[in-house]
Each structure stands twice: as structure tokens, then as C-alpha cells.
Design a protein around this motif. Structure first.
Motif, PDB file in Angstrom:
ATOM      1  N   THR A  87      -6.613  34.461 -80.037  1.00 34.90           N
ATOM      2  CA  THR A  87      -7.798  33.540 -79.364  1.00 34.90           C
ATOM      3  C   THR A  87      -8.535  31.871 -80.109  1.00 34.90           C
ATOM      4  O   THR A  87      -9.596  31.722 -78.432  1.00 34.90           O
ATOM      5  N   THR A  88      -8.280  31.605 -80.716  1.00 37.17           N
ATOM      6  CA  THR A  88      -9.166  30.381 -80.452  1.00 37.17           C
ATOM      7  C   THR A  88      -8.292  28.974 -79.581  1.00 37.17           C
ATOM      8  O   THR A  88      -7.450  28.608 -79.784  1.00 37.17           O
ATOM      9  N   PRO A  89      -9.145  28.783 -78.550  1.00 36.82           N
ATOM     10  CA  PRO A  89      -8.652  27.600 -78.104  1.00 36.82           C
ATOM     11  C   PRO A  89      -8.321  26.508 -78.655  1.00 36.82           C
ATOM     12  O   PRO A  89      -9.382  26.172 -79.623  1.00 36.82           O
ATOM     13  N   MET A  90      -7.646  25.428 -78.515  1.00 36.81           N
ATOM     14  CA  MET A  90      -7.048  24.524 -79.068  1.00 36.81           C
ATOM     15  C   MET A  90      -8.217  22.831 -78.936  1.00 36.81           C
ATOM     16  O   MET A  90      -8.316  22.693 -80.307  1.00 36.81           O
ATOM     17  N   ARG A  91      -9.393  23.613 -78.509  1.00 33.34           N
ATOM     18  CA  ARG A  91     -10.178  22.176 -78.104  1.00 33.34           C
ATOM     19  C   ARG A  91     -11.306  23.230 -78.984  1.00 33.34           C
ATOM     20  O   ARG A  91     -11.847  21.863 -80.211  1.00 33.34           O
ATOM     21  N   LEU A  92     -11.169  24.029 -79.873  1.00 30.33           N
ATOM     22  CA  LEU A  92     -11.884  24.541 -80.995  1.00 30.33           C
ATOM     23  C   LEU A  92     -11.636  24.458 -82.306  1.00 30.33           C
ATOM     24  O   LEU A  92     -12.494  25.145 -83.158  1.00 30.33           O
ATOM     25  N   ARG A  93     -10.034  24.213 -82.790  1.00 28.83           N
ATOM     26  CA  ARG A  93      -9.762  24.014 -84.546  1.00 28.83           C
ATOM     27  C   ARG A  93      -9.480  22.853 -84.977  1.00 28.83           C
ATOM     28  O   ARG A  93     -10.403  22.302 -84.131  1.00 28.83           O
ATOM     29  N   HIS A  94      -9.940  23.769 -86.348  1.00 28.26           N
ATOM     30  CA  HIS A  94     -10.030  22.424 -87.563  1.00 28.26           C
ATOM     31  C   HIS A  94      -9.311  22.913 -88.085  1.00 28.26           C
ATOM     32  O   HIS A  94      -9.478  23.897 -89.297  1.00 28.26           O
ATOM     33  N   ASP A  95      -7.838  22.630 -87.617  1.00 31.81           N
ATOM     34  CA  ASP A  95      -6.846  22.997 -88.140  1.00 31.81           C
ATOM     35  C   ASP A  95      -6.540  22.218 -89.831  1.00 31.81           C
ATOM     36  O   ASP A  95      -5.832  20.665 -89.277  1.00 31.81           O
ATOM     37  N   ALA A  96      -6.247  22.471 -90.836  1.00 35.70           N
ATOM     38  CA  ALA A  96      -5.847  21.485 -92.132  1.00 35.70           C
ATOM     39  C   ALA A  96      -4.272  21.582 -91.726  1.00 35.70           C
ATOM     40  O   ALA A  96      -4.237  20.713 -92.487  1.00 35.70           O
ATOM     41  N   GLY A  97      -3.787  22.625 -91.761  1.00 40.10           N
ATOM     42  CA  GLY A  97      -2.490  22.982 -91.632  1.00 40.10           C
ATOM     43  C   GLY A  97      -1.192  21.817 -91.300  1.00 40.10           C
ATOM     44  O   GLY A  97      -0.955  21.410 -91.183  1.00 40.10           O
ATOM     45  N   TYR A  98      -2.450  21.592 -89.001  1.00 40.91           N
ATOM     46  CA  TYR A  98      -1.697  20.745 -88.695  1.00 40.91           C
ATOM     47  C   TYR A  98      -2.081  19.008 -88.794  1.00 40.91           C
ATOM     48  O   TYR A  98      -0.813  18.224 -89.257  1.00 40.91           O
ATOM     49  N   VAL A  99      -3.272  19.025 -89.847  1.00 43.30           N
ATOM     50  CA  VAL A  99      -3.225  17.516 -90.753  1.00 43.30           C
ATOM     51  C   VAL A  99      -2.612  17.578 -91.834  1.00 43.30           C
ATOM     52  O   VAL A  99      -1.722  16.481 -91.868  1.00 43.30           O
ATOM     53  N   ALA A 100      -1.444  17.983 -92.727  1.00 40.77           N
ATOM     54  CA  ALA A 100      -1.061  17.831 -93.348  1.00 40.77           C
ATOM     55  C   ALA A 100       0.618  17.444 -93.227  1.00 40.77           C
ATOM     56  O   ALA A 100       0.656  17.170 -93.153  1.00 40.77           O
ATOM     57  N   ALA A 101       0.671  18.394 -91.310  1.00 43.04           N
ATOM     58  CA  ALA A 101       1.704  18.203 -91.258  1.00 43.04           C
ATOM     59  C   ALA A 101       2.019  17.169 -90.440  1.00 43.04           C
ATOM     60  O   ALA A 101       2.929  16.446 -90.501  1.00 43.04           O
ATOM     61  N   ALA A 102       1.108  16.536 -89.514  1.00 36.52           N
ATOM     62  CA  ALA A 102       1.465  15.162 -89.209  1.00 36.52           C
ATOM     63  C   ALA A 102       1.480  14.290 -89.770  1.00 36.52           C
ATOM     64  O   ALA A 102       1.604  12.872 -89.242  1.00 36.52           O
ATOM     65  N   SER A 103       0.815  13.952 -91.131  1.00 39.00           N
ATOM     66  CA  SER A 103       0.594  13.213 -92.028  1.00 39.00           C
ATOM     67  C   SER A 103       1.838  13.409 -92.751  1.00 39.00           C
ATOM     68  O   SER A 103       2.051  12.100 -93.402  1.00 39.00           O
ATOM     69  N   ALA A 104       3.095  14.578 -92.951  1.00 39.68           N
ATOM     70  CA  ALA A 104       3.644  13.987 -93.814  1.00 39.68           C
ATOM     71  C   ALA A 104       5.355  13.974 -92.733  1.00 39.68           C
ATOM     72  O   ALA A 104       6.284  12.974 -93.098  1.00 39.68           O
ATOM     73  N   ALA A 105       4.679  14.177 -91.131  1.00 39.82           N
ATOM     74  CA  ALA A 105       5.702  13.533 -90.235  1.00 39.82           C
ATOM     75  C   ALA A 105       5.708  11.674 -90.050  1.00 39.82           C
ATOM     76  O   ALA A 105       5.897  10.580 -90.089  1.00 39.82           O
ATOM     77  N   PHE A 106       4.188  11.392 -90.172  1.00 40.65           N
ATOM     78  CA  PHE A 106       3.768   9.614 -90.497  1.00 40.65           C
ATOM     79  C   PHE A 106       4.249   9.371 -91.362  1.00 40.65           C
ATOM     80  O   PHE A 106       4.944   8.021 -91.379  1.00 40.65           O
TER      81      PHE A 106
END
Ligand code: GLV
Ligand code: MN
Ligand code: MN
Length: 410
Positions: A229-248
């Protein structure tokens, strides 16, 4: 005396096998994380062997263990050693080989009736792996004065257990002050843990130094919410930051090339449920390079990326340094000596830096230090399938014997 023939390969293999039975895990590996019951049992076994060999055992208050073999003269010993703790999914050779080869050198000298001019000392250092408590190479770092005893004792594992309490619990907080035994020289025998020697078809690695190591832990705090239900623009996703960091980290290291390596080995999400946005992520970044300037540049790029990504996602991020060691170069005379002795024994040699951290890099702060490597099959280590052929194990021990003998007679 033909020193080479003094190494009793069967004895070395039997000791390696006996130690590997403690904390044995499926696939032939070992789980003896620092200061666990398994580590204690491994320590007890090795201390028993030291005593059987007539070595004088000293335990210091960070749990380092030293077995001293007296020389004709008193004074600083020539030291060898390594560690017997393992990562949770470790092999049977990492560290253990160097310690047990040191004991085999002592046995060989006894059998040859040889009393060296200077004493010899076989050591195993506490928590080399750093898999449970950080920093890694802790026992040798404390021994070398790079970390205080109190700082070492205060290290906690992920369950909040203090290293100092674990030392007492397993009976290895010894009475000696760390750093009391200052060697004349330190030479450590170890498996390479990488593919270089095997690929080159070379038996003995003459180790020139150890690359710099940077370990950091990041904790990201976001907001849990419904995944549907949570629109992408309203997310504060800790998992996304971890995954993006690992890929970086991977992308950066590929871009930098050369000696730069980078690993995200820990990534823990909470609540870790398929339909809940993670409100917590904890991840590690391990960066290494033989060049300190390049290592610093990699750190800056990773830190900046993580901060920018967290800010854009509207989450908080904290950074904690777990270990940071600059590259170390070993003593040129020890490097030359290892190469000369290995060649005199008819072994193929090549010079290479170490990709892994080792107690020798800490001992290099105190005395001339160096290392000897033998090949690792398929370059595998920190893996239960870690393997080094018996003939290579024997060759490394024979080189160690002659190197120690020469240093101890000078
Ligand atoms: C220690 O084994 C390390 O290099 O991570
Ligand atoms: Mn090791
Ligand atoms: Mn290791």
C-alpha cells in the motif's frame, strides 16, 4: 643434518586432523569462533602439545599463548605462530597450520638434539579472525601495543557478550602482561588463501607484506510500512539503502580495478518479512588495497554514496569503524632469507603480497617480521573446502624450520 628430512609430515598431519575434529562442521571445516567453548577446547589441546614438547607456556591477559623453547642463551626469542580461532564456516588450515608447523619445528629440533643459540617461541594469538569480536588480529595488536587491554576486553559480539568476560569464562585470561615477550624476529607460515601460487604452479610464496584493511559497520534506520500500500514516494526503506550500498561497493571496486577489493559480508534486515518495508538494516563493508591512498579514496567514495543514498531515502545512517590497518611491508632481510632458503631447498618461489590479514602484520611493529605461504587449492579459504596438498604443507614447514634455525643461530 638434512633439515628437510627432520619434518615429520605424518605428525604434522595428525595434529592438524586432531585439531580439526574440535568444532568440526559438515564438509570438513571448522567452527571455532574466538573464545567459544570450541576455541577453549582447541586451545587446551594445543597447550597440551606445547607442554608435551617441554615448552614453557605463558598466557597473557588478552589470551595470547606462548610456548618457549629455551636456547643456549637467554634473551629475546625468535618467534613463529599464528592463530587457532576460525570463522564460523572456516577451513582446517587457516592459522592452525602455522601454529602446528611451529610445534613440528620444535619436535624436529628435539629429535635432532639441537639447542639453538637464541630461544624459539611458538605463539597463538587471540581472535585473529575478527569474525566474532572486532578488530581482527586483536591478540597480536594488543601484544604490539596498538590496542589497550581494556579496549580489547570491551569488545562485544552481536549478542552483547564482552570479550573480557569470555576470556575469564574459558580460563584464558592469563597473568602475563601483553607485550612482555618481545621477539628478535617473527616469521609466520600460512596458507595463501588465494589463487596466485596455485595458478603459477609455485610451492612457496615469499610474502612481501599485507594489504591495508578497512572494516566498517553501517546501521540504517527507516520506517516499516506495508509493502503493497505504501507508494514509492513515501518510503523510507532501510533495506533499499543496504542493497544499493552493496551494489555500489562492487561497482566501485570493479571500476577502480588493480588491487582494490570490496565485500559486503553482513547484511541483516529487520523485521525481515516479505511484505514489510525494512525499518532497520545493518551491513558491513570490507575494503582492502595494497595502496593506502587508493584505499582512502575507496573509503571516501563508499561513505559519500551511503550518506547520499540515505539522505535521498529519508533514513538515518550511522557508521562505526570496526578495524582499520594501513598496508604493511615486511622486513627486506627476512623476505630475502625466506626466498634464499626455499630456493636452497630446491623449491619454486615467488614474491607476493598477502590479501588476508595476519598476526605478522602486527608483529612487524615490534621486530623484523615476514611470512611464508603455501598454495591453497582453487584459492579457497574461509570455506570448509579449504585445502592444501600434504606435500605443500610439508614443504612450508621445512622452509619454516630452516628459516627459524638460521635466525635462532645468529
Ligand atoms: C582475516 O582472516 C582476514 O583477513 O579477514
Ligand atoms: Mn589466518
Ligand atoms: Mn582467516
Amino acid at each position: 643434518m638434512t633439515v628437510k628430512s627432520c619434518i615429520d609430515a605424518a605428525m604434522l598431519h595428525a595434529r592438524l586432523a586432531a585439531l580439526a575434529r574440535i568444532g568440526a562442521i559438515e564438509g570438513g571445516g571448522c567452527a571455532r569462533l574466538a573464545l567459544t567453548d570450541e576455541d577453549k577446547a582447541g586451545r587446551d589441546l594445543v597447550v597440551g602439545w606445547m607442554r608435551e614438547l617441554g615448552l614453557e607456556v605463558t598466557i597473557d591477559s588478552i589470551g595470547n599463548v606462548f610456548g618457549l623453547r629455551r636456547g643456549k642463551e637467554a634473551g629475546p626469542p625468535v618467534m613463529t605462530g599464528s592463530h587457532i580461532d576460525t570463522v564460523r564456516t572456516g577451513g582446517r588450515y587457516d592459522g592452525n597450520y602455522g601454529v602446528l608447523a611451529g610445534l613440528e619445528v620444535c619436535r624436529a629440533l628435539d629429535a635432532g638434539g639441537i639447542v639453538t643459540r637464541h630461544p624459539l617461541c611458538v605463539a597463538f594469538f587471540t581472535n585473529e579472525e575478527g569474525a566474532r569480536f572486532q578488530p581482527d588480529m586483536m591478540g597480536s595488536l594488543v601484544h604490539a601495543g596498538g590496542l589497550t587491554l581494556q579496549e580489547g576486553w570491551a569488545a562485544t559480539d552481536t549478542a552483547g557478550v564482552r570479550l573480557g568476560d569470555e576470556l575469564v569464562r574459558i580460563g584464558y585470561r592469563g597473568p602475563a602482561a601483553p607485550g612482555t615477550i618481545r621477539p628478535r624476529a617473527y616469521v609466520e607460515l600460512h596458507i595463501e588463501q588465494g589463487p596466485v601460487l596455485e595458478e603459477a604452479g609455485v610451492t612457496i610464496g615469499v610474502v612481501t607484506g599485507v594489504q591495508g584493511i578497512s572494516w566498517h559497520e553501517f546501521v540504517v534506520t527507516g520506517v516499516s510500512a506495508h509493502a503493497g500500500t505504501t507508494p514509492m514516494r513515501l518510503r523510507h526503506d532501510a533495506g533499499y539503502v543496504a542493497a544499493a550500498s552493496a551494489a555500489f561497493v562492487r561497482q566501485l571496486v570493479d571500476e577502480m580495478g588493480g588491487a582494490q577489493v570490496g565485500t559486503v559480508g553482513v547484511c541483516e534486515l529487520r523485521p525481515n518479512l516479505i511484505n514489510v518495508i525494512a525499518n532497520h538494516a545493518r551491513f558491513s563493508v570490507d575494503l582492502r588495497n595494497t595502496d593506502e591512498q587508493l584505499l582512502q579514496a575507496a573509503e571516501r567514495r563508499v561513505f559519500a554514496f551511503i550518506e547520499e543514498t540515505a539522505a535521498a531515502e529519508g533514513v538515518a545512517v550511522s557508521r562505526r569503524r570496526l578495524a582499520r590497518f594501513e598496508p604493511v611491508e615486511f622486513d627486506p632481510a627476512i623476505i630475502d632469507r625466506v626466498g634464499r632458503i626455499a630456493q636452497a631447498q630446491g623449491r619454486s618461489t615467488m614474491r607476493l603480497p598477502s590479501g588476508a590479514g595476519h598476526d605478522a602484520q602486527m608483529m612487524a611493529r615490534l621486530c623484523p617480521a615476514g611470512m611464508i605461504f603455501v598454495p591453497s587449492a582453487k584459492g579457497l579459504s574461509h570455506n570448509v573446502a579449504e585445502y592444501t596438498a600434504p606435500a605443500d604443507l610439508e614443504a612450508g614447514a621445512a622452509v619454516l624450520l630452516d628459516v627459524l634455525l638460521e635466525l635462532a643461530e645468529e
